[in-house]
Design a protein around this motif. Structure first.
Motif, PDB file in Angstrom:
ATOM      1  N   VAL A 164       0.857  -1.186   0.000  1.00  0.00           N
ATOM      2  CA  VAL A 164       0.000   0.000   0.000  1.00  0.00           C
ATOM      3  C   VAL A 164       0.894   1.236   0.000  1.00  0.00           C
ATOM      4  O   VAL A 164       1.868   1.317   0.758  1.00  0.00           O
ATOM      5  CB  VAL A 164      -0.929   0.023   1.227  1.00  0.00           C
ATOM      6  CG1 VAL A 164      -1.801   1.271   1.206  1.00  0.00           C
ATOM      7  CG2 VAL A 164      -1.788  -1.229   1.263  1.00  0.00           C
ATOM      8  N   SER A 165       0.572   2.179  -0.843  1.00  0.00           N
ATOM      9  CA  SER A 165       1.320   3.447  -0.889  1.00  0.00           C
ATOM     10  C   SER A 165       0.342   4.599  -1.056  1.00  0.00           C
ATOM     11  O   SER A 165      -0.761   4.428  -1.575  1.00  0.00           O
ATOM     12  CB  SER A 165       2.334   3.439  -2.041  1.00  0.00           C
ATOM     13  OG  SER A 165       1.665   3.291  -3.275  1.00  0.00           O
ATOM     14  N   ILE A 166       0.747   5.777  -0.604  1.00  0.00           N
ATOM     15  CA  ILE A 166      -0.070   6.992  -0.719  1.00  0.00           C
ATOM     16  C   ILE A 166       0.499   7.825  -1.854  1.00  0.00           C
ATOM     17  O   ILE A 166       1.652   8.251  -1.813  1.00  0.00           O
ATOM     18  CB  ILE A 166      -0.060   7.775   0.608  1.00  0.00           C
ATOM     19  CG1 ILE A 166      -0.626   6.905   1.733  1.00  0.00           C
ATOM     20  CG2 ILE A 166      -0.859   9.061   0.468  1.00  0.00           C
ATOM     21  CD1 ILE A 166      -0.564   7.568   3.107  1.00  0.00           C
ATOM     22  N   THR A 167      -0.299   8.006  -2.879  1.00  0.00           N
ATOM     23  CA  THR A 167       0.178   8.728  -4.069  1.00  0.00           C
ATOM     24  C   THR A 167      -0.151  10.218  -4.035  1.00  0.00           C
ATOM     25  O   THR A 167       0.416  10.989  -4.808  1.00  0.00           O
ATOM     26  CB  THR A 167      -0.434   8.099  -5.324  1.00  0.00           C
ATOM     27  OG1 THR A 167      -1.860   8.151  -5.220  1.00  0.00           O
ATOM     28  CG2 THR A 167      -0.006   6.630  -5.465  1.00  0.00           C
ATOM     29  N   GLY A 168      -1.063  10.606  -3.169  1.00  0.00           N
ATOM     30  CA  GLY A 168      -1.414  12.022  -3.100  1.00  0.00           C
ATOM     31  C   GLY A 168      -2.517  12.259  -2.094  1.00  0.00           C
ATOM     32  O   GLY A 168      -3.120  11.318  -1.579  1.00  0.00           O
ATOM     33  N   SER A 220      -0.070   1.358   8.582  1.00  0.00           N
ATOM     34  CA  SER A 220       0.894   2.055   9.445  1.00  0.00           C
ATOM     35  C   SER A 220       2.171   2.411   8.696  1.00  0.00           C
ATOM     36  O   SER A 220       2.715   3.517   8.841  1.00  0.00           O
ATOM     37  CB  SER A 220       1.227   1.192  10.661  1.00  0.00           C
ATOM     38  OG  SER A 220       0.067   0.939  11.422  1.00  0.00           O
ATOM     39  N   GLN A 221       2.697   1.480   7.905  1.00  0.00           N
ATOM     40  CA  GLN A 221       3.948   1.742   7.201  1.00  0.00           C
ATOM     41  C   GLN A 221       3.791   2.885   6.205  1.00  0.00           C
ATOM     42  O   GLN A 221       4.660   3.768   6.108  1.00  0.00           O
ATOM     43  CB  GLN A 221       4.418   0.477   6.495  1.00  0.00           C
ATOM     44  CG  GLN A 221       5.747   0.651   5.782  1.00  0.00           C
ATOM     45  CD  GLN A 221       6.204  -0.612   5.081  1.00  0.00           C
ATOM     46  OE1 GLN A 221       5.453  -1.578   5.014  1.00  0.00           O
ATOM     47  NE2 GLN A 221       7.414  -0.600   4.547  1.00  0.00           N
ATOM     48  N   ALA A 222       2.678   2.876   5.454  1.00  0.00           N
ATOM     49  CA  ALA A 222       2.473   3.928   4.452  1.00  0.00           C
ATOM     50  C   ALA A 222       2.371   5.300   5.104  1.00  0.00           C
ATOM     51  O   ALA A 222       2.991   6.275   4.637  1.00  0.00           O
ATOM     52  CB  ALA A 222       1.211   3.631   3.640  1.00  0.00           C
ATOM     53  N   PHE A 223       1.608   5.410   6.209  1.00  0.00           N
ATOM     54  CA  PHE A 223       1.484   6.709   6.884  1.00  0.00           C
ATOM     55  C   PHE A 223       2.754   7.073   7.627  1.00  0.00           C
ATOM     56  O   PHE A 223       3.062   8.256   7.798  1.00  0.00           O
ATOM     57  CB  PHE A 223       0.288   6.681   7.837  1.00  0.00           C
ATOM     58  CG  PHE A 223      -1.007   7.028   7.169  1.00  0.00           C
ATOM     59  CD1 PHE A 223      -1.443   8.346   7.113  1.00  0.00           C
ATOM     60  CD2 PHE A 223      -1.776   6.055   6.564  1.00  0.00           C
ATOM     61  CE1 PHE A 223      -2.640   8.674   6.490  1.00  0.00           C
ATOM     62  CE2 PHE A 223      -2.960   6.371   5.930  1.00  0.00           C
ATOM     63  CZ  PHE A 223      -3.394   7.680   5.889  1.00  0.00           C
ATOM     64  N   GLY A 224       3.525   6.070   8.082  1.00  0.00           N
ATOM     65  CA  GLY A 224       4.803   6.372   8.718  1.00  0.00           C
ATOM     66  C   GLY A 224       5.769   7.022   7.752  1.00  0.00           C
ATOM     67  O   GLY A 224       6.480   7.978   8.106  1.00  0.00           O
ATOM     68  N   GLU A 225       5.820   6.502   6.510  1.00  0.00           N
ATOM     69  CA  GLU A 225       6.672   7.123   5.499  1.00  0.00           C
ATOM     70  C   GLU A 225       6.201   8.526   5.154  1.00  0.00           C
ATOM     71  O   GLU A 225       7.012   9.443   4.933  1.00  0.00           O
ATOM     72  CB  GLU A 225       6.680   6.237   4.246  1.00  0.00           C
ATOM     73  CG  GLU A 225       7.351   4.885   4.440  1.00  0.00           C
ATOM     74  CD  GLU A 225       7.296   4.031   3.191  1.00  0.00           C
ATOM     75  OE1 GLU A 225       6.676   4.494   2.207  1.00  0.00           O
ATOM     76  OE2 GLU A 225       7.849   2.917   3.212  1.00  0.00           O
ATOM     77  N   LEU A 226       4.868   8.715   5.104  1.00  0.00           N
ATOM     78  CA  LEU A 226       4.332  10.049   4.818  1.00  0.00           C
ATOM     79  C   LEU A 226       4.697  11.038   5.917  1.00  0.00           C
ATOM     80  O   LEU A 226       5.045  12.200   5.640  1.00  0.00           O
ATOM     81  CB  LEU A 226       2.816   9.960   4.660  1.00  0.00           C
ATOM     82  CG  LEU A 226       2.102  11.236   4.196  1.00  0.00           C
ATOM     83  CD1 LEU A 226       2.534  11.607   2.779  1.00  0.00           C
ATOM     84  CD2 LEU A 226       0.590  11.046   4.251  1.00  0.00           C
ATOM     85  N   MET A 227       4.658  10.583   7.176  1.00  0.00           N
ATOM     86  CA  MET A 227       5.022  11.458   8.291  1.00  0.00           C
ATOM     87  C   MET A 227       6.500  11.830   8.238  1.00  0.00           C
ATOM     88  O   MET A 227       6.881  12.978   8.557  1.00  0.00           O
ATOM     89  CB  MET A 227       4.695  10.769   9.617  1.00  0.00           C
ATOM     90  CG  MET A 227       3.196  10.595   9.866  1.00  0.00           C
ATOM     91  SD  MET A 227       2.834   9.585  11.319  1.00  0.00           S
ATOM     92  CE  MET A 227       3.411  10.684  12.626  1.00  0.00           C
ATOM     93  N   ARG A 228       7.350  10.919   7.808  1.00  0.00           N
ATOM     94  CA  ARG A 228       8.776  11.241   7.691  1.00  0.00           C
ATOM     95  C   ARG A 228       9.020  12.244   6.565  1.00  0.00           C
ATOM     96  O   ARG A 228       9.885  13.124   6.682  1.00  0.00           O
ATOM     97  CB  ARG A 228       9.576   9.963   7.440  1.00  0.00           C
ATOM     98  CG  ARG A 228       9.748   9.092   8.688  1.00  0.00           C
ATOM     99  CD  ARG A 228      10.767   7.998   8.456  1.00  0.00           C
ATOM    100  NE  ARG A 228      10.320   7.027   7.461  1.00  0.00           N
ATOM    101  CZ  ARG A 228       9.597   5.955   7.756  1.00  0.00           C
ATOM    102  NH1 ARG A 228       9.238   5.718   9.022  1.00  0.00           N
ATOM    103  NH2 ARG A 228       9.229   5.127   6.814  1.00  0.00           N
ATOM    104  N   GLN A 229       8.242  12.135   5.479  1.00  0.00           N
ATOM    105  CA  GLN A 229       8.413  13.083   4.370  1.00  0.00           C
ATOM    106  C   GLN A 229       8.063  14.508   4.790  1.00  0.00           C
ATOM    107  O   GLN A 229       8.730  15.459   4.372  1.00  0.00           O
ATOM    108  CB  GLN A 229       7.530  12.657   3.188  1.00  0.00           C
ATOM    109  CG  GLN A 229       7.974  11.368   2.510  1.00  0.00           C
ATOM    110  CD  GLN A 229       7.030  10.960   1.390  1.00  0.00           C
ATOM    111  OE1 GLN A 229       6.102  11.704   1.044  1.00  0.00           O
ATOM    112  NE2 GLN A 229       7.262   9.768   0.822  1.00  0.00           N
TER     113      GLN A 229
END
Length: 361
Positions: free
Chosen positions: A312-316, A344-353
């Motif tokens: 799962v990834s967040i594209t926008g 959790s992993q997808a939103f964790g990466e978004l929070m780091r960005q």
């Protein structure tokens, strides 16, 4: 009363022996089990092919022996064809020496199974051929050497399929770093037992995989009865017909009892399923595991099943209020991470960005 005590003592001894065997199998790891059941498969494969080739020759001789003016029919007058059939069937039995050995071993233990019936059928067919050779009167017909040899060949084929299925399953288990176990658990609702998945080990899995399948268990219960019925019905048919072909009738009945497809009916489906599952990195605990899974009335789904990691990834995203993006991501991501969701992993990466801090309650 003494009989009851003896029966209880015998049942207790059987139970203890079964528990010791299960404990021994539970102590085996996937690597040891794979080596144990993979050894000898190439030799078993060669013996199976050779037995079917010999069976083809026996069937051809039997077919030509029923026709006139053929070389086989001419040899039949001098009993040569009976000697050839007997020798070829003995060769097939030599190819399936392990089938005969298991038949004798289970009979000696008082637990005859399908292999015992195969051995009984082959011995009866050999006796039928000897009776045709030594008998002073014309035999009723060609002996049942072809059919008896086929019971051994198909028993070898079923055994090979079962061993191959176990080998594929154990190799799959050996390759799993962190095994995931799918099993049936009592439900907390009115649905009944449900299928659940969790991280686990191999304990109990190997022991259940090598337990008797329904076909072998059935033959273990009825083998002695079938043998007794064959002897009785052969005697009855011989007395009623008055032709004295008791051995010939016994061989026919014994071969009918040792069905060629008995082991294939259980080992072939297991082999096909084990191979298909092994290609996907999974294994099933034999017939015992299949029966347990069938009892499941529901399925427990978790977030990790719907949203596996790294899938799962967040594209926008689009913010519809005047709140800062970092603040929205911080609160939303903190809630999802705290819930243990598969996102959790997808939103964790978004929070780091966005350098959004994790909020604590």
């Amino acid at each position: 009363r003494r009989r009851e005590e003896e029966h209880k003592a015998k049942a207790e001894a059987i139970r203890q022996a079964k528990q010791e065997w299960l404990q021994q199998m539970a102590d085996l790891g996937p690597s040891e089990a794979a080596e144990k059941y993979a050894s000898g498969i190439p030799g078993l494969q060669r013996r199976t092919i050779l037995s079917f080739l010999l069976c083809a020759v026996i069937c051809l001789i039997t077919l030509l022996g029923g026709r006139e003016n053929t070389p086989i029919a001419l040899l039949q007058e001098k009993n040569t064809v009976y000697i050839i059939l007997l020798a070829l069937q003995a060769a097939v039995m030599a190819c399936g020496w392990d089938i005969s050995a298991r038949g004798i071993a289970t009979l000696a233990k008082g637990k005859p199974g399908f292999e015992t019936l195969v051995l009984f059928a082959n011995l009866a067919a050999l006796g039928d051929a000897l009776w045709s050779i030594l008998g002073t009167e014309n035999p009723v017909g060609l002996p049942y050497n072809a059919s008896a040899a086929l019971t051994t060949a198909f028993a070898l084929l079923g055994t090979r399929m079962g061993r191959t299925a176990l080998r594929d399953s154990f190799r799959t288990m050996r390759g799993a770093k962190v095994p995931t176990v799918v099993q049936v658990e009592p439900a907390q609702t009115d649905l009944g037992p449900v299928i659940s998945k969790h991280l686990g080990g191999y304990r109990g899995f190997i022991a259940r995989m090598v337990q008797q399948d329904p076909v072998n268990e059935l033959y273990r219960r009825i083998s002695l009865l079938l043998i007794a019925l064959c002897v009785f019905l052969a005697l009855l048919a011989s007395i009623i017909s008055g032709n004295g072909a008791w051995v010939h009738t016994l061989a026919g009945l014994a071969i009918a009892s040792a069905s060629c497809t008995a082991l294939l009916s259980s080992h072939r489906p297991f082999s096909l399923i084990a191979r298909r599952l092994a290609g996907r990195g999974a294994a099933i605990a034999g017939w015992s595991g299949a029966e347990e899974i069938r009892a499941g009335e529901g399925l427990v789904l978790r977030d990790s099943d719907l949203f596996p990691e790294k899938t799962v990834s967040i594209t926008g995203m689009k913010v519809l209020s005047g709140t800062r993006v970092e603040q929205i991501i911080s609160y939303t991501g903190s809630m999802i991470i705290a819930s243990g969701s598969g996102l959790s992993q997808a939103f964790g990466e978004l929070m780091r960005q966005y350098a959004a801090p994790t909020r604590r309650t």
